[in-house]
Write a protein that holds these residues in place. Structure first.
Motif, PDB file in Angstrom:
ATOM      1  N   GLY A   1      49.779  31.932  36.026  1.00 42.50           N
ATOM      2  CA  GLY A   1      49.298  31.529  37.349  1.00 42.50           C
ATOM      3  C   GLY A   1      49.080  30.032  37.425  1.00 42.50           C
TER       4      GLY A   1
ATOM      5  N   ASN B   1      48.173  37.403  30.468  1.00 44.70           N
ATOM      6  CA  ASN B   1      47.045  37.076  31.306  1.00 44.70           C
ATOM      7  C   ASN B   1      47.585  36.317  32.498  1.00 44.70           C
ATOM      8  OD1 ASN B   1      44.935  35.723  32.478  1.00 44.70           O
ATOM      9  ND2 ASN B   1      43.891  35.377  30.540  1.00 44.70           N
ATOM     10  N   CYS B   2      47.353  36.866  33.649  1.00 47.50           N
ATOM     11  CA  CYS B   2      47.886  36.260  34.859  1.00 47.50           C
ATOM     12  C   CYS B   2      47.467  34.812  34.987  1.00 47.50           C
ATOM     13  CB  CYS B   2      47.365  36.982  36.076  1.00 47.50           C
ATOM     14  SG  CYS B   2      47.657  38.708  36.025  1.00 47.50           S
TER      15      CYS B   2
ATOM     16  N   LEU C   1      36.937  34.516  40.140  1.00 52.60           N
ATOM     17  CA  LEU C   1      36.076  34.966  41.221  1.00 52.60           C
ATOM     18  C   LEU C   1      36.653  34.737  42.606  1.00 52.60           C
ATOM     19  CD1 LEU C   1      32.676  33.940  39.670  1.00 52.60           C
ATOM     20  CD2 LEU C   1      33.698  36.194  39.788  1.00 52.60           C
ATOM     21  N   THR C   2      37.700  33.918  42.711  1.00 50.66           N
ATOM     22  CA  THR C   2      38.291  33.834  44.039  1.00 50.66           C
ATOM     23  C   THR C   2      39.792  34.066  44.022  1.00 50.66           C
ATOM     24  OG1 THR C   2      38.632  31.471  43.893  1.00 50.66           O
ATOM     25  CG2 THR C   2      36.573  32.177  44.833  1.00 50.66           C
ATOM     26  N   GLN C   3      40.429  33.829  42.873  1.00 50.25           N
ATOM     27  CA  GLN C   3      41.889  33.900  42.869  1.00 50.25           C
ATOM     28  C   GLN C   3      42.433  35.190  42.271  1.00 50.25           C
ATOM     29  OE1 GLN C   3      42.382  31.356  44.878  1.00 50.25           O
ATOM     30  NE2 GLN C   3      43.910  30.292  43.669  1.00 50.25           N
ATOM     31  N   PHE C   4      41.582  35.976  41.682  1.00 51.71           N
ATOM     32  CA  PHE C   4      42.037  37.214  41.026  1.00 51.71           C
ATOM     33  C   PHE C   4      43.057  36.971  39.958  1.00 51.71           C
ATOM     34  CE2 PHE C   4      41.292  38.806  45.401  1.00 51.71           C
ATOM     35  CZ  PHE C   4      40.150  39.501  45.117  1.00 51.71           C
ATOM     36  N   LEU C   5      42.853  36.023  39.122  1.00 52.91           N
ATOM     37  CA  LEU C   5      43.807  35.826  38.040  1.00 52.91           C
ATOM     38  C   LEU C   5      43.078  35.926  36.715  1.00 52.91           C
ATOM     39  CD1 LEU C   5      45.804  32.905  39.638  1.00 52.91           C
ATOM     40  CD2 LEU C   5      46.591  35.233  39.305  1.00 52.91           C
ATOM     41  N   GLY C   6      43.572  36.759  35.856  1.00 53.86           N
ATOM     42  CA  GLY C   6      42.965  36.888  34.532  1.00 53.86           C
ATOM     43  C   GLY C   6      41.836  37.893  34.481  1.00 53.86           C
ATOM     44  N   LEU C   7      41.921  38.896  35.347  1.00 52.34           N
ATOM     45  CA  LEU C   7      40.824  39.862  35.396  1.00 52.34           C
ATOM     46  C   LEU C   7      40.764  40.774  34.178  1.00 52.34           C
ATOM     47  CD1 LEU C   7      40.891  40.872  39.113  1.00 52.34           C
ATOM     48  CD2 LEU C   7      38.996  39.837  37.910  1.00 52.34           C
ATOM     49  N   CYS C   8      41.930  41.099  33.625  1.00 49.22           N
ATOM     50  CA  CYS C   8      41.904  42.071  32.524  1.00 49.22           C
ATOM     51  C   CYS C   8      41.027  41.598  31.374  1.00 49.22           C
ATOM     52  CB  CYS C   8      43.305  42.397  32.047  1.00 49.22           C
ATOM     53  SG  CYS C   8      44.305  43.130  33.336  1.00 49.22           S
TER      54      CYS C   8
END
Ligand code: FMN
Ligand code: FMN
Ligand code: FMN
Ligand code: RBF
Ligand code: SF4
Ligand code: SF4
Ligand code: SF4
Ligand code: SF4
Ligand code: FES
Lengths: 185, 285, 205, 443, 196, 366
Positions: E117, E112-113, E18-25
């Protein structure tokens, strides 16, 4: 078993090729990267040095705000001030600040380096104009840390970002005090 | 610098080699047997997940084909083509008729043409309307226009026009049969894809009765039977039916139908385009 | 061959249609220039990895397929990383952690898996270019909207006396800052995706 | 008021409006010229029609024969000729075969002195036989064949016989008046039933909005030899439902999906008890019942004893017709009753009231989507979650609805009454059950 | 930073989704129902904690001593990819049902980022071994929290009449956007004030 | 059929409760009005302008969405209420585009993208407010002084909580609590306040600092509709009477918040545990508005009593956390929308007890 070794060695081969190529690229880029880094620092130092000469960096241990400084000397070589490497606390985390301060504790110049402030709010402090609020203070007048110490116009300019303002102010205050103490010695 | 490249080479290669061997070993030790045909079959199925086959989605059907020997011809959207391909993988042969059937609504009664017996207030759902006196139309065979079929159609092939009549776009219909299943009055019926006309009425009441409550209902006058000549029309249960195996010319019959209830399937698509249901709205009276 | 190229731009646009590679699309799209930089990086890596994967497709053993692809991809990423740091440090800094993360950008591995290891070098190149450009265009669109609304500026390359920053008159003073933040990014991509859904539905008739 | 018994979860307080008729004595309804007697007036399979067009029938003659274990006999309400046999819609929306009888000839019973029978010598089986013969079904609403209910299954024991004098439905006063006017006969009926089911305790539950009925029953109970507990209950809908009544009176909870006998209870409505009395003592089959004709749209609301098959229009006319155009005419109580569109619909064994409701009483305001207010959840006496059930059903997810208890819903209407968004929740529940049934048949 | 601080940071303040944009897929892809969301959440948490720890070892025992930090990306991802594949094999053996539910997303954990990350962020933050592990674990929990909330909301949304072009992924993004809006409540100051 | 009566046919129940969605919404609106009128009175016509802008934008957006979705929901009053509440949550001096954007965001994005009334999972008014708060932070934190304090121009308009937030950052001394802190720092007070508090102190032998009366009546800077706790509470009396809101959410919210304030709230002022000033925190900021009018929004709160209590406690905890430790002085809006996103989860796990199902059997049924 043979099969397994074959698989392992194939992956190893790919890795090897990759590693060697990367090593080669690195050989080209690394000096360049280091050069760029130094350049950036020099540029920043030049900005805060206000025309004076920058001496050798000295680390300050055990100080939460003042991490180190470069002495500032005038043409004759006498020390007139410091360039401080400061860490303040902002809204989004640490603020890296470089500031030129006279031996009497007067703020001469400030530049905001690394920070994670909000664009449009705290990040406005990267703007050279912003720092005018502090410059000249510290010796006779206190370094401003809160809105009420500012003119109405300046206060309006920092509305919504007074934490950043205070963070920088407090860091500079510490630097100014440090300079005064060092200078007195 | 050379030293650095050497280190890079050594460390990464070693790491790669070790992991490669490790994975290979692990894969061997932990191998799980899986019938690859499931994946193959699934990739051939159309992926509409419409449920026409009676299994939970295409993957369910694929699994059933491979593991339980389910029949290969259950996928109606896929039709003959898919069945044959699946049969190829499974090493079987299939026989499928390749007449594509689509759903069509056999009713054109609207507020203007048909009698309604009461004011209905409640769910916009045909099965729910059915609970209360089998719907508000006096005709108990017609389309209730509640749109249950629209809600279940997986490919949005069904829509309604401005007068609330329900239409099926036969080019979009994938023959899943969901609408036919859900329709409580059975006014949604199978029709061959290339049928040119349908009798748009489902009333099995006597002609005189039908005439009283609906101006576009089939009154079983048998004119179509006579005009078609080749037996393309049959009137049964006071309702005209088209025998789709007969390929004779039907225009004479169509034109002489006094109720004008034999309609071209081509108009269906034209009319459905006018109003499309986007959101099912159950509120506001 | 041309089809391999064009499909990535609209019909199989990695971001709007396949919905992969979202993190960088959102993470770096605060400025238009970032989108350009990121896009270029991705195209380069995609191109490199697609070529090598399709070249090596018979050499790579099945069991270590993914690690092998990843090593190939990671090499190209590291090259991008080092080059960018050396020659465009400002950009490198503002892309931050997302540069090394190109490695895991789902599109790249996805293409290696889904396309390059089944196709010839030439079509893999086309595929890479199409996908890469599709990704870049999508990124540009998102970045444009986010920077326009969220900062009231459009940041491009500085050229000569032009600083590279275009200020949008009214917005620049009071931008809708949320668009620059995480929430705004997700909202923007949601609306864009809906728009693409609507549009392709309409096109399909 | 404190300390009164009631059930624990849910319940609503609809405006009672019983004052319209609770002082009106039960009078015999005018007998119209034509009767329409449906062959499906009870729970279970429809009766087998024994007459054909042109046949002559006499008052109380068997014209429909029970067609299975759960089914019931139907008798001709009047002497006359069979004019027609046709399909009609019953108020509950179902299609049923019905016999149209035109009044003709002599009444055997009407206006004649009845001899009473000494039933004490009869055995349990005989009594059950008479009840079955007389076509008695539950008059409390479920119309479950009474003889089947009173037959306590082997291995089960009826500890409690609970008489349902709650009449929690607003408007209705038929049971209320019956208890006031015929307390002694009801007690005789209770005695007959207790001879059959042999309970350890007998209780009658009455809500305290009928203090005179409580008094009447208490007074009558003093005169009889067996102990009858008269239990006054707090006013809350749907206390009349057997599950809630048993919870209130005995504190026991009928398990989900089970019948009261599971917890050793038999419940019977006062009207049913009265009908049992008439059948056994007066040898009179079930051909008439008390019906409250009321509502804001009726000129002179009344409690009428009407014969089964009387067209509703005739009863409405007897009550002076409509005082204003009603928004709807309801058969049964306002919470569970059914709207009719045709006033020629006949009265059946299950008809407890006829209401002409004006729009002011109905309060059908703007329907909106569910605002998740949770009022339905708090109102449901079964502890269900009606809004979630409805949403599942509305989206065709019937299995999910079943999982969260759709089949426990008894369509009491509490949730639909309280819903500010006017969601047709109960119609949803009925739809859900229908679709589940359809699915099960298919599978 | 204390361990509590690390946990608060990575679960709430720097929530990866929700803040870092990692693992959105996987966040968008596997949040359609609660069960698989939770499964994915735990799988990611597990992998992230392990990955963060392993890569710490690589960084501090290989890359730094040999002065070849530029190989960070390639070595890290190599280790992570192998780790994920290993986990995949294990899950496939232990719980075929879970394996099926996670479907194509298990391999996606590799890409997954969030996993790479957290490895990079842990190194950048100069965490020690335990801190790295805790950070990975906490970031995974943050992912789990976000995907759990999201999946519950999406299950509710299944029963609402969402405008057609918005159904599915678009509304998931918008939901995520609104969640991110709410998560802005957690900021650095919160951490500083809470634990100094 | 024209000769016969045309009767309505529908499913049971045949009668309904007198509450409808529309009457509920409009009643809430009416109960809110006194507080808004107060805001207009003390902040001037500018406040009225803000309210009109937010309501107009909200209602027009609803109309637009009605047109696009082919529905008619304007009269249900929810859009009007959302607009009103957005206006109530704005400082009087915001530029017009702030309430307008907030309303459009609330109605179009938060409400209608999820299917309109009842579909949204997040409180539209609060989401709208938070959206513009993060977008235009400075505009949203520039406060107008109320008319009774204008003469005493000591500080530029900061809300009591805002003043505390910045004031306390480097405060290391010790005072008896927030009220005294404000008094010490010269936070303005009306003359009436002094008299009332003196009267209370002398009559009830208490030792209240000045300021509570102003706080309670709304003689303070703040958002237009939130300042007067008194008038807001007056409205809630009617809402409780009409059973439009139930006690669960407000009570569990205020109780958990109050408890936390009492336990930990004094620490900032150099006091021990269990000495926080509950009164001050209940009447400052938007807590009353939030607890009674916004957390209670039925669409975005749990269905069951159990769920509502969990929800209330959660909001209370988060409000406390944000107000005392976060960087925002208020915390109400964010706390509520944070709990809004957990409502579906709460609903899933806070089931009602079903009739006729014992614990064990219930479990088998799952
Ligand atoms: C999205 C957002 C970003 C913020 N960024 C900063 C910032 O960069 N610097 C800062 O000092 N405060 C920032 N704040 C904190 C608030 O604006 C804080 O309430 C404000 O600093 C209080 O100062 P004021 O008294 O001037 O209104 C931010 C707040 C929000 C909502
Ligand atoms: C919601 C609901 C309300 C009911 N209310 C009453 C009532 O007020 N009076 C009554 O006698 N039966 C009522 N019943 C019927 C009872 O559950 C039960 O069927 C009846 O009392 C059994 O007696 P019977 O078979 O003699 O009719 C109600 C049923 C339901 C489902
Ligand atoms: C501008 C305005 C419009 C209103 N419109 C409606 C309306 O459309 N429907 C409604 O029920 N109440 C409406 N009301 C409120 C009613 O006048 C009444 O106060 C409200 O329904 C209270 O319901 P009650 O009768 O349950 O107390 C409106 C009020 C105002 C101020
Ligand atoms: C007691 C009560 C409180 C409400 N509070 C809000 C609110 O805080 N914000 C809002 O946008 N709508 C509120 N509404 C109106 C309505 O529920 C809201 O617009 C829906 O969330 C829209 O779907 C409230 C309604 C009621 C009855
Ligand atoms: S065709 Fe059948 S399901 Fe469709 S609207 Fe008509 S009656 Fe309903
Ligand atoms: S129209 Fe009917 S048969 Fe055709 S796809 Fe739609 S639901 Fe299936
Ligand atoms: S109708 Fe069913 S769901 Fe509604 S309150 Fe009654 S039992 Fe509960
Ligand atoms: S009472 Fe009506 S509006 Fe309220 S939750 Fe139940 S269904 Fe929804
Ligand atoms: S791009 Fe980050 S998880 Fe897919």
């Amino acid at each position: 078993m043979n099969d397994i070794l074959k698989i392992g060695s194939k992956l190893a081969l790919i890795c090897a090729v990759a590693a060697i190529s990367l090593g080669l690229v690195n050989a080209v880029t690394e000096p360049k990267i280091n050069q760029m880094r130094e350049q950036k620092l020099m540029n920043a130092l030049k900005k805060v040095a206000v025309g004076m000469e920058v001496g050798k960096y000295k680390e300050v241990p055990d100080n939460p705000v003042v991490k180190g400084y470069y002495p500032l000397n005038d043409n004759s070589g006498t020390q007139k001030g410091y360039i401080f490497n400061l860490v303040g606390i902002g809204y989004g985390g640490d603020l890296n600040i470089i500031a030129g301060v006279s031996t009497k504790g007067k703020i001469l110049s400030v530049v905001m380096m690394n920070n994670q402030e909000t664009p449009g709010l705290g990040k406005e402090a990267e703007n050279p104009e912003y720092m005018k609020k502090y410059i000249g203070t510290g010796e006779d007048s206190p370094v401003p840390v809160r809105k009420s110490q500012l003119s109405q116009e300046d206060a309006d300019a920092i509305t919504g970002a007074s934490i950043t303002f205070m963070g920088i102010g407090k860091a500079l205050e510490a630097a100014s005090d440090f300079a005064k103490k060092e200078g007195a010695e | 610098m050379l030293l650095k490249i050497l280190f890079s080479f050594l460390s990464v290669t070693l790491l790669g080699g070790l992991l490669g061997v490790g994975l290979a070993v692990a894969a061997k030790l932990l191998a799980v047997k899986k019938d690859e045909r499931i994946g193959d079959v699934e990739s051939i199925l159309p992926g509409a997940n419409c449920g026409a086959c009676g299994y939970p989605g295409c993957s369910g059907y694929a699994e059933a084909i491979v593991n339980e020997g389910a029949s290969l011809t259950l996928c109606s959207p896929g039709g003959a083509e898919v069945a044959e391909k699946v049969a190829e993988i499974m090493g079987q042969s299939v026989e499928v008729s390749d007449v594509k059937m689509v759903a069509q609504v056999h009713c054109r009664g609207t507020r203007d043409t048909s009698k309604y017996t009461f004011d209905y207030n409640g769910l916009a759902d045909c099965n729910a309307m059915m609970i209360l006196y089998s719907g508000d139309k006096e005709c108990k065979y017609g389309c209730l226009q509640g749109g249950s079929c629209i809600a279940v159609c997986p490919v949005d092939a069904i829509g309604r026009d401005e007068e609330n009549r329900i239409w099926v776009d036969k080019d979009k219909c994938i023959s899943c049969g969901k609408c036919i299943d859900v329709c409580p009055t059975h006014v949604m019926k199978w029709v061959p894809y290339d049928a040119d006309y349908i009798v748009a009425c489902n009333s099995k009441d006597k002609g005189a009765k039908t005439r009283k409550y609906c101006t576009v209902g089939c009154i079983a006058c048998k004119i179509c039977e006579k005009k078609s000549g080749d037996g393309g029309f049959v009137v049964e249960d006071f309702l005209a039916h088209i025998d789709y195996d007969m390929k004779g010319d039907r225009t004479a019959a169509v034109e002489s139908c006094p109720a004008k209830c034999i309609i071209s399937t081509k108009t269906a698509k034209a009319e459905i385009d006018e109003v499309k249901e986007t959101v099912k709205v159950n509120d506001e009276n | 061959m041309l089809k391999e190229f064009t499909k990535g731009i609209f019909k199989e646009n990695p971001i709007f249609i396949i919905v992969l590679g979202l993190c960088p699309a959102l993470g770096v799209s605060t400025k238009v220039i970032n989108a350009i930089g990121m896009g270029a990086g991705v195209i380069f890596v995609l191109l490199g990895s697609n070529i090598f994967v399709s070249l090596l497709k018979n050499f790579i053993p099945e069991k270590v397929r993914i690690p092998s692809y990843i090593v190939i991809i990671a090499s190209f990423v590291t090259i991008v990383q080092m080059t960018m740091e050396a020659f465009a440090p400002a950009l490198y800094k503002s892309l931050g952690v997302f540069v090394p993360l190109i490695v895991v950008n789902c599109i790249i591995l996805g293409r290696a898996e889904a396309f390059a290891n089944k196709n010839t070098v030439m079509s893999s190149i086309m595929d890479a270019l199409g996908m890469g450009i599709g990704f870049t265009l999508a990124l540009l669109l998102i970045a444009f909207i986010r920077e326009f609304l969220g900062a009231g500026t459009i940041t491009l390359f500085p050229v000569g006396s032009f600083s590279g920053v275009i200020r949008i008159p009214v917005l620049a003073d009071n931008p809708v800052r949320v668009f620059g933040l995480a929430a705004g990014a997700l909202l923007v991509i949601g609306f864009l995706k809906a728009f693409f859904n609507w549009y392709s539905e309409r096109r399909a008739g | 008021m404190k300390g009164l018994k009631t059930f624990s979860i849910g319940g609503v307080h609809p405006p009672g409006r019983k004052y319209l008729t609770d002082r009106k004595e039960i009078i015999n309804a005018v007998i119209p010229g034509t009767f329409v007697v449906p062959m499906s007036q009870h729970l279970g399979s429809p009766s087998e029609c024994l007459v054909s067009v042109g046949d002559k029938v006499s008052e109380g003659m068997l014209i429909g024969k029970s067609s299975g274990f759960i089914s019931s006999n139907i008798h001709s309400p009047v002497p006359g000729t069979v004019k027609e046999i046709k399909d009609i819609y019953l108020p509950n929306g179902m299609l049923s075969k019905a016999v149209v009888i035109e009044l003709e000839g002599e009444f055997d019973r009407l206006g004649k002195e009845q001899d009473t029978e000494d039933w004490k010598s009869l055995s349990k089986e005989d009594l059950l036989g008479i009840i079955a013969e007389s076509g008695i079904v539950g008059l409390g609403g479920a119309t479950f064949p009474a003889n089947v209910k009173f037959m306590v299954p082997k291995g089960k024991k009826a500890e409690f016989l609970v008489i349902n004098g709650v009449e929690c439905e607003p408007y209705l006063t038929a049971d209320h008046r019956l208890m006031l006017e015929r307390a002694d006969m009801i007690l005789e009926g209770i005695r007959i039933i207790s001879t059959i089911v042999e309970p350890e305790r007998i209780a009658i539950g009455i809500e305290i909005n009928k203090p005179d009925a409580i008094e009447a029953m208490e007074k009558a109970a003093e005169k009889v030899s067996f102990p009858l507990e008269v239990v006054p209950l707090k006013v809350k809908y749907p206390q009349g439902d057997e599950k809630q009544l048993l919870k209130a009176v005995t504190g026991r909870e009928v398990p989900s999906g089970a019948l009261p006998i599971e917890i050793g209870c038999v419940v019977s409505n006062v009207g049913t008890v009265h009908a049992v009395y008439e059948a056994v003592v007066l040898k009179k089959p079930l051909i008439e019942r008390v019906i409250t004709v009321t509502g804001g749209g009726i000129k002179e609301p009344k409690n009428l004893k009407a014969r089964i098959g009387t067209p509703i229009s005739s009863l409405v006319e007897e009550c002076g017709g409509f005082s204003e155009v009603p928004e709807k005419v309801v058969v049964g109580g306002p919470m569970m009753g059914f709207t009719i569109y045709d006033l020629d619909t006949p009265v059946t064994k299950g008809t407890s009231g006829i209401l002409a409701l004006t729009s002011k009483e109905v309060k059908n305001t703007l329907r909106t989507s569910c605002i998740s207010c949770g009022r339905c959840v708090n109102a449901c006496p079964m502890g269900l979650n009606p809004t979630t059930l409805f949403k599942y059903i509305d989206h065709g997810e019937y299995d999910e609805a079943e999982q969260i208890g759709l089949l426990d819903c008894k369509e009491c209407g509490s949730c639909g009454f309280i819903c500010p968004a006017r969601i047709p929740l109960i119609q949803g529940m009925r739809l859900g059950k229908k679709m589940l049934r359809k699915k099960k048949v298919k599978a | 930073m204390t361990y509590i601080g690390i946990i608060i940071t990575f679960v709430f303040i720097n929530n990866f989704i929700l803040t870092q944009f990692l693992g959105l897929c996987p966040f968008i892809g596997v949040s359609k129902n609660i069960e698989s969301a939770v499964g994915m959440g735990f799988a990611v948490t597990f992998v992230m904690a392990l990955a963060s720890l392993t890569t710490w070892a690589i960084q501090n025992f290989i890359l730094v001593p040999l002065n070849i930090e530029f190989l960070q990306t390639i070595t890290f991802i190599l280790v992570i990819a192998s780790l994920v594949q290993f986990v995949e094999l294990v899950i496939q053996n232990i719980s075929p049902a879970l394996y099926k539910a996670l479907g194509i997303y298990l391999p996606l954990i590799t890409t997954n980022c969030a996993v790479l990350g957290i490895a990079i962020i842990s190194v950048q933050s100069k965490f020690n071994a335990l801190e790295s592990f805790v950070a990975g674990f906490a970031a995974g929990l943050g992912f789990l929290l976000a995907i759990l909330l999201m999946s519950a909301i999406r299950t509710k949304l299944d029963n609402e009449w969402i405008p057609k072009p918005f159904r599915g992924i678009p509304i998931a993004f918008i939901t995520g956007g609104l969640m991110a809006l709410a998560f802005m409540a957690f900021d650095k100051a919160l951490l500083t004030n809470l634990i100094g | 059929m024209s000769d016969k009566l045309s009767l309505l046919v529908e499913s049971s129940p045949q009668i309904h409760n007198s509450d409808s969605t529309a009457s509920i919404m409009w009643t809430v609106t009416i109960c809110l009005l006194p507080a808004g009128l107060w805001g207009i009175w003390i902040f001037g016509s500018r406040a009225l302008f803000v309210l009109v802008a937010s309501i107009a934008a909200s209602v027009l957006s609803e109309a637009l969405m009605n047109y696009m979705a082919k529905r008619k929901t304007l009269m249900d009053g929810s859009a009007f209420l959302t607009g009103l509440l957005i206006g109530y949550n704005m400082p009087a001096a915001v530029p017009f585009y702030v309430p307008v954007v907030a309303s459009i965001f609330a109605i179009v994005v938060v409400k209608w993208m999820f299917g309109g009334l009842g579909g949204n999972f997040m409180n539209p008014a609060l989401a709208g407010r938070v959206f513009v708060f993060f977008s235009w932070t400075s505009q949203m934190t520039t406060w107008t002084m109320p008319r009774m304090l204008k003469a005493a121009d000591t500080v530029s308009g900061a809300t009591p909580l805002g003043f505390l937030k910045t004031g306390l950052i480097d405060f290391n001394g010790s005072v008896s609590g927030p009220a005294q802190f404000l008094a010490q720092q010269g936070y303005p007070q009306t003359a009436v306040d002094g008299r009332v508090i003196d009267w209370i102190n002398s009559t009830f032998h208490t030792h209240l600092s000045g300021g509570y009366y102003d706080l309670f009546m709304g003689n303070i800077p703040g958002s237009i509709g939130e300042v007067s706790a008194f008038l807001l509470l007056l409205g809630t009396v009617y809402l409780f009477y009409k059973k439009i809101i139930t006690w669960e959410i407000p009570v569990s919210y205020l109780a958990s918040f109050g408890l936390l304030v009492w336990i930990f709230g004094g620490r900032r002022y150099g006091l021990s545990f269990f000495s926080g000033d509950i009164l001050f925190h209940l009447f400052s900021g938007g807590i009353i508005l939030g607890a009674f009018y916004m957390a209670t929004d039925m669409v975005t709160s749990p269905l069951t009593r159990k769920g509502m209590i969990i929800f209330g406690v959660g909001v209370g905890f988060l409000t406390f956390l944000i107000r005392f430790y976060g960087s925002f002085p208020e915390g109400v809006s964010l706390a509520i929308i944070l709990m809004n996103i957990s409502v579906p989860l709460i609903d899933k796990y806070s089931k009602t007890k079903r009739f006729g199902i014992t614990e064990e059997k219930g479990k088998n049924n799952e």
